[in-house]
Each structure stands twice: as structure tokens, then as C-alpha cells.
Write an enzyme that holds these catalytic residues in place. Structure first.
Site, short mmCIF file in Angstrom:
data_model
loop_
_atom_site.label_atom_id
_atom_site.label_comp_id
_atom_site.label_asym_id
_atom_site.label_seq_id
_atom_site.Cartn_x
_atom_site.Cartn_y
_atom_site.Cartn_z
N ASN A 11 0.85 -1.19 0.00
CA ASN A 11 0.00 0.00 0.00
C ASN A 11 0.88 1.24 0.00
O ASN A 11 1.39 1.65 1.04
CB ASN A 11 -0.91 -0.02 1.24
CG ASN A 11 -1.93 1.11 1.22
OD1 ASN A 11 -1.97 1.91 0.28
ND2 ASN A 11 -2.74 1.18 2.26
N ASN A 41 -5.96 6.45 -1.57
CA ASN A 41 -6.90 5.71 -2.42
C ASN A 41 -7.46 4.47 -1.73
O ASN A 41 -8.07 3.63 -2.38
CB ASN A 41 -6.23 5.34 -3.76
CG ASN A 41 -5.00 4.47 -3.57
OD1 ASN A 41 -4.87 3.79 -2.55
ND2 ASN A 41 -4.11 4.47 -4.55
N ASP A 42 -7.23 4.37 -0.43
CA ASP A 42 -7.74 3.18 0.28
C ASP A 42 -9.26 3.14 0.29
O ASP A 42 -9.87 2.08 0.21
CB ASP A 42 -7.21 3.16 1.72
CG ASP A 42 -5.72 2.88 1.77
OD1 ASP A 42 -5.14 2.54 0.72
OD2 ASP A 42 -5.13 3.00 2.87
N GLY A 69 -5.84 -2.62 0.26
CA GLY A 69 -5.26 -1.28 0.07
C GLY A 69 -4.01 -1.22 -0.78
O GLY A 69 -3.48 -0.13 -1.03
N ASP A 112 -1.59 -1.00 -3.99
CA ASP A 112 -1.83 -0.14 -5.16
C ASP A 112 -0.58 0.00 -6.03
O ASP A 112 0.47 -0.57 -5.75
CB ASP A 112 -2.35 1.23 -4.71
CG ASP A 112 -1.49 1.83 -3.60
OD1 ASP A 112 -0.26 1.65 -3.65
OD2 ASP A 112 -2.05 2.46 -2.68
N ASP A 127 -6.13 -14.48 -19.25
CA ASP A 127 -6.83 -15.32 -18.28
C ASP A 127 -7.75 -16.33 -18.99
O ASP A 127 -8.28 -16.04 -20.06
CB ASP A 127 -7.67 -14.39 -17.39
CG ASP A 127 -8.34 -15.12 -16.25
OD1 ASP A 127 -7.61 -15.70 -15.43
OD2 ASP A 127 -9.59 -15.11 -16.19
N GLU A 132 -3.36 -18.47 -20.13
CA GLU A 132 -3.57 -19.41 -19.03
C GLU A 132 -4.31 -20.63 -19.59
O GLU A 132 -5.50 -20.56 -19.88
CB GLU A 132 -4.40 -18.77 -17.91
CG GLU A 132 -4.59 -19.72 -16.74
CD GLU A 132 -5.76 -19.35 -15.82
OE1 GLU A 132 -5.72 -19.75 -14.65
OE2 GLU A 132 -6.71 -18.69 -16.29
CA CA Z 1 -3.86 2.26 -1.21
#
Ligand code: CA
Length: 641
Positions: A153, A158-159, A178, A180, A355, A384
Site C-alpha cells: 500500500n 486511495n484506500d 489497500g 496499489d 486469463d 492461461e
Molecule cells: Ca492504497
């Protein structure tokens, strides 16, 4: 009076700042004069470039009753090739033809419906990034894979983001923690120092879901980085920072499904854009009754497969909150192709990880893959392909496979799950006729089925698998053996974050293999990012991997040398990587006691060599007639004359 200000803002876009995606002319003005045409919700892609190899781009316009609008535009070198609508009047598809002579700038569109008029500016930028920068990746690379929400984090602002209901609760396995983009940027030194040369993050694309969004595989906006990770500009900053650190960037792409909060799922252009939509709507208790896929990717290559089973894979929802994307719908296929090209060009990507590659209709995935390489031939790409231990069914998906049905995916690289499975068993089982390291040997003996096994991405674990140290019952010797094999084997090695410090965890539930990296949060009491924060055992793993990865960087014999293996015998397995200049011997002792091995059975590869450099210890072996290997150890020996 409005026009100059629009042009002023969009000229900033052309100059390189992409903060202004698109511009809408004065909504209130038209609301007064036009009861029929409401402002556009969005245009995808939000901007495009001049000078792309594919000279056309299909713009998806989304807004109330937009399909009723008559659209005109005038711009040198650009014309409207096609105007199409779907069952839902809120969508309009405009295909533009952009001549090679067209200059960057802002195309002004006029939308009319009777007396009501909307003007809309659309930016065509000069190409800067993807064209020049796509480096691809290969077996010369080592890929560090991480989950951004669980790595670090770096930006607490931006949490919690307004309008994003799935909030941060670090104590909860399924909530956001959190992590980023800034957190990753802060630790690129660490990744580089470990000897890695590329970074693959699980998706950073917006997942604005009610809950369980941290994993990133439920896109709610194909064109936006999730605000809890940062902005689109932060993403470019992350890519640039990786490149400055000598790290390539691999972006995770999802073609099979999206989040049910995506506007394309809430208000789809037509019922065929989403597979199995009728069943979803008919259900009274969707979360319980929705139809899961059968997860049988085998149905694509099975010569005896029923349509029932094939559709059971390609047309069912991956999970109740993940509607199944129908790539067979031509507009949706174009949307997904353009979205991928947009990210490559916007950010300057080096590679993609795709994916659930076999889950959509394979004709679509092959079309998408070819279209991406037509525009960016130097790009790297791994799909994948998770079909258990079967080399044959995995090999089906690689470009150049000699498939009986003629299918060509155009996909250069697959995730090597058969080798992963073999590595999980090899050092854990008793040596028997078909057990222990024979599984590793036998898996490699099937490489003839691949078009090019050296392009496979090889790994011990990832975000969907139990962590390797747990698989081997926390026997640190086995993790080190496996890392030694991984870093010397054919293919591109991929390390899952935390494996380098011996993080543990059994899958089920998934978040137990997605724990926070220690030290990634400022409130963490210890940090494994620095040697002094690591335990002796953690440093032992870290140094082991770092030594191999750093050595490997300048070893073409590991990147592209041939492979020769010898049948495991009495708990000893040896293989060689060799080219005209160099030979590396890897000899593994899977016994619980030290073993001394006479080397005469390896003469065809060892002839002429008199000594060896032990890559992990730095010691020199001054004679090679016999080699002593400690219990549960893999020696990596650089042979010398
Ligand atoms: Ca954050």
C-alpha cells in the site's frame, strides 16, 4: 463560444496528457433544446491513434436513444465507414476509416435527431508508446507475478474511494487490503534486485463490484484502472518506472467474463452479447441457480466431444457475478480486440497474460490473438491454459501445434501446468517406477507434443495454487530444489510474490495463498523487502533465488540451449543445458542421504570438461569423475574445460 475551449482542452490530450478522455459539449445546452437526444454516457475506446496498421476503428457510443441519431463529421483523412445499431437503442457503432495521411487532432462529430443536436469531440493521438516500446518476453526473462491489492500500500489516499462499495478491511480475507500501483512502484528495486526482468500483476482494471473485488478479474470498466490502485496516468507511470528499472511489463487480460456491474452487462447492446443471459433472467434465485461452466477445457481438443459439453465450457458464467462474454458476437469481439490494442498503445506494454484462455469460443480467441499480433508482432503473450497434467491437451493451444482439426490459436506461449504438477510431486514422493522425479522426467519426455516448449511459462505456484512450500510440507530443501530446477529448465520462469521468502498457504479458500507481503504496509512491524527485516530462513530462500536468477540473466545456454535429460535412477536425476559454447549440468539428489554419483553414464555431455563451478555455493569442483550431492539438493554446475 464553446468550441475554442473544447479544442484547447483536447489539444492538451494530443500533447500527451491523457487526463481528458473525451469531451461532451455542454449537456445543459442540449438538454434545453433537444428532448430526444441526451448526453452520451461514454464512447469506447475513449480515444485512438493515427498511424495504426489496422486503419479502421469501431467506436461504441453509449447514451439514451443514441441509435436514433444521425451522425456527421468532417476531418481530413477520416471518414465514417459504417454506422450500425443493435437491438438496444442506447448503442451506436461507428466504424471510422483513418487514412495513413490523417494528422493527430480532434474529430468533431455532430449527432442530430430532428431539431436536437449534440456535438462531440473525439481525439486521435500521435502514437508514442506501444509501437516503439513493446519488447515482448522470452525464456531469457524471469517474471515476478504479484497481486497488487496484497503486495504493498503505497498511497493511503486511495484506500477508500467514494462510489466504490467494496472497502478496505485488512483483517478480512475477501475485502480489499489497500495495495496499489504506488506500492509496486516503491518496490521495483526489490524486484529487480531479486534478479527478475518482468512484472506480471493480476488485473488492475476497474472492478467496482459490491464485494470480493480485490482479485481484479471482474472488469466493470474495460478502459479504466481501478481507482483503488490509482489512475490511468499512474499506470503509465508504473510502466515507465518498470522500464527504467529494466523490468518488462505484462498486463493481465480477461476475455471470458466481466463483472456484472459493467455497463455492458447491466444494459447490454443486445441479448446475445452475454451468453446464457436468458437463463440468468429466468432464474428466481440467480446466485444459487446460475449455470457454472463445466471447466472442461478438454472439450475443445477432444475429437469425440459433444456440443452439449463444448457449450458447457464456453457459454456458462464463470461465477454468479461474472457474466459470460460472447466473443462470437462481432461487435463485442472488435470491442475486446480494440481494448487490448488500446492498453498496449496507451501504456507501452511488453506482454500480455490472458486469463482462462480456453474458456471462450476458440475461434474468437484465435481471432483476437491474431489481431493483437498483427498490430504488435514483437509483443509477448502467454495464455492461461490450465488442463491439469495433460501435455497433449495443453499443447493444443500453442501456435504451430499440429492439431488434427487444424486449429491454430496464434498464441505463442502457454502456462505449463503439466510441469507445475510434476514439480509438485517430484520431490514429495518416493522414488518408484512411476513416482517421484520420474514424473518430472516423463512430463519433459512429452515435449515433442509442443510446437515449442521453450516458450512455455513455467512456475511452482501462482494466485490460484497452494504455495509451493506448503505443497512440500514446509520442507525448505524441497523449495530450493524446485527453484533450482525452475531457473535452469526450458521455458520462462515465473515466480509468485512471496515464494522468494517462503510464504506458505493452502488454496481453499483462495485468499490464503494471497496474503499481504510483509512490509508492504507502513503499519507492518517487519519488512521482508530488506535483508535485515527477513528471518534467516527467508534470507536463505531469497539468496538462493537471487543467485540463480542473477546468474541466469547472462546465460544464453539457459535461455536457448538444448536440453538433455537422463532417466532418474536411485533417486538421482541429471539434465544438461548446452550449446556450442557452454554446458550446465543440473543433478538432483532426491534421497534423504548424501549420494556420490559416478559420472560415466553422462559422458556424452561431460566429455572434455574437467571441472565445474557450483553456481549456488561459488565453489569449484576440481574433478568430475564422481560428484557428491548432499541429501535433498539440486546442484547447478557450470562445466568448465
Ligand atoms: Ca492504497
Amino acid at each position: 463560444m464553446l468550441l475554442p475551449s473544447i479544442f484547447a482542452r483536447c489539444s492538451a490530450v494530443v500533447a500527451g496528457s491523457i487526463t481528458c478522455f473525451f469531451l461532451l459539449l455542454s449537456a445543459h445546452l442540449f438538454a434545453q433544446s433537444s428532448p430526444n437526444l441526451l448526453p452520451l454516457e461514454r464512447v469506447d475506446p475513449p480515444f485512438w491513434w493515427v498511424g495504426m496498421k489496422n486503419s479502421s476503428v469501431e467506436l461504441l457510443w453509449y447514451g439514451k436513444d443514441i441509435a436514433k441519431a444521425n451522425v456527421t463529421m468532417k476531418y481530413d483523412g477520416v471518414k465514417i465507414l459504417k454506422r450500425e445499431t443493435t437491438a438496444n437503442p442506447n448503442y451506436l457503432f461507428l466504424t471510422l476509416e483513418i487514412s495513413p495521411k490523417a494528422k493527430p487532432g480532434n474529430v468533431m462529430f455532430t449527432l442530430r435527431n430532428g431539431a436536437s443536436v449534440i456535438a462531440r469531440s473525439y481525439s486521435l493521438l500521435a502514437r508514442q508508446k506501444g509501437l516503439k516500446e513493446a519488447q515482448g518476453f522470452s525464456s531469457a526473462d524471469a517474471v515476478y507475478m504479484l497481486m497488487p491489492d496484497r503486495f504493498s500500500n503505497g498511497d493511503s489516499t486511495n484506500d477508500v474511494v467514494a462510489g466504490f462499495p467494496d472497502q478496505m478491511h485488512r483483517d478480512s480475507l475477501n475485502a480489499r487490503h489497500g495495495g496499489d500501483l504506488q506500492g509496486i512502484i516503491n518496490h521495483l528495486d526489490y524486484i529487480r534486485d531479486l534478479g527478475m526482468t518482468a512484472v506480471w500483476c493480476t488485473p488492475l482494471t476497474e472492478n467496482n463490484m459490491d464485494k470480493y473485488s480485490y482479485h481484479g478479474y471482474a472488469f466493470t470498466d474495460f478502459y479504466a484502472v481501478d481507482k483503488r490502485f490509482g489512475t490511468n496516468d499512474d499506470y503509465r507511470r508504473y510502466v515507465d518506472s518498470c522500464h527504467k528499472h529494466g523490468l518488462k511489463v505484462i498486463q493481465d487480460i480477461v476475455l471470458n467474463h466481466m463483472g456484472d456491474k459493467n455497463y455492458l452487462a447491466i444494459d447490454p447492446p443486445s441479448s446475445v452479447w452475454i451468453n446464457d443471459l436468458a437463463a440468468a433472467k429466468a432464474s428466481t434465485n440467480w446466485r444459487k441457480e446460475f449455470r457454472r461452466p463445466n471447466y472442461r477445457s478438454s472439450t475443445h481438443s477432444d475429437p469425440y466431444a459433444s456440443d452439449y459439453d463444448k457449450r458447457g465450457l464456453t457459454e456458462r458464467w464463470f461465477d454468479w457475478m461474472m457474466p459470460d462474454v460472447n466473443g462470437s458476437e462481432p461487435h463485442f469481439a472488435t470491442y475486446l480486440i480494440q481494448n487490448t490494442l488500446w492498453w498496449i498503445e496507451f501504456a507501452g506494454l511488453d506482454g500480455l497474460r490472458v486469463d482462462t484462455y480456453p474458456y471462450p469460443a476458440k475461434e474468437f480467441t484465435a481471432k483476437w490473438t491474431k489481431a493483437v499480433f498483427d498490430e504488435y508482432p514483437r509483443l509477448g503473450m502467454v495464455g492461461e491454459v490450465w488442463i491439469g497434467e495433460s501435455v497433449g491437451m495443453s499443447a493444443y493451444w500453442q501456435a504451430g501445434a499440429r492439431n488434427a482439426d487444424g486449429f491454430n490459436s496464434h498464441l505463442p506461449s502457454i502456462t505449463d501446468f503439466p510441469l507445475n504438477s510434476a514439480l509438485g510431486s517430484a520431490f514429495n514422493e518416493k522414488e518408484e517406477w512411476m513416482g517421484g522425479m520420474v514424473k518430472l522426467y516423463n512430463t519433459l519426455a512429452q515435449d515433442f507434443l509442443y510446437a515449442d516448449a521453450s516458450k512455455n511459462v513455467i512456475f511452482l505456484d501462482n494466485h490460484d495454487l497452494s504455495r509451493y512450500l506448503s505443497v512440500v510440507h514446509e520442507d525448505s530443501r524441497k523449495l530450493k530444489m524446485a527453484l533450482s530446477v525452475l531457473m535452469t529448465m526450458r521455458g520462462t520462469p515465473q515466480i509468485y510474490y512471496g515464494t522468494e521468502i517462503g510464504m506458505t498457504g493452502y488454496k481453499d479458500p483462495d485468499p490464503l495463498v494471497r496474503k499481504d507481503f510483509p512490509g508492504g504496509w507502513k503499519e507492518d512491524t517487519v519488512s521482508a523487502f530488506a535483508p535485515e527485516g527477513r528471518t534467516p530462513k527467508q534470507n536463505e530462500f531469497f539468496t538462493h533465488l537471487k543467485t540463480l536468477a542473477t546468474w541466469r540473466k547472462s546465460k544464453p545456454v539457459i535461455h536457448s540451449g538444448k536440453l538433455m535429460q537422463f532417466v532418474p535412477n536411485e533417486g538421482i536425476y541429471a539434465y544438461f543445458r548446452y550449446n556450442t559454447n557452454e554446458t550446465v549440468m543440473v543433478v538432483v539428489n532426491n534421497n534423504e542421504s548424501e549420494s556420490t554419483v559416478k559420472t560415466d553414464r553422462y559422458t556424452e555431455r561431460m566429455q572434455g570438461f574437467t571441472k565445474a563451478h557450483n553456481v549456488l555455493t561459488g565453489e569449484t569442483l576440481s574433478s568430475l569423475g564422481s560428484i557428491t550431492i548432499p541429501a535433498k539438493t539440486a546442484l547447478v554446475l557450470d562445466l568448465q574445460k
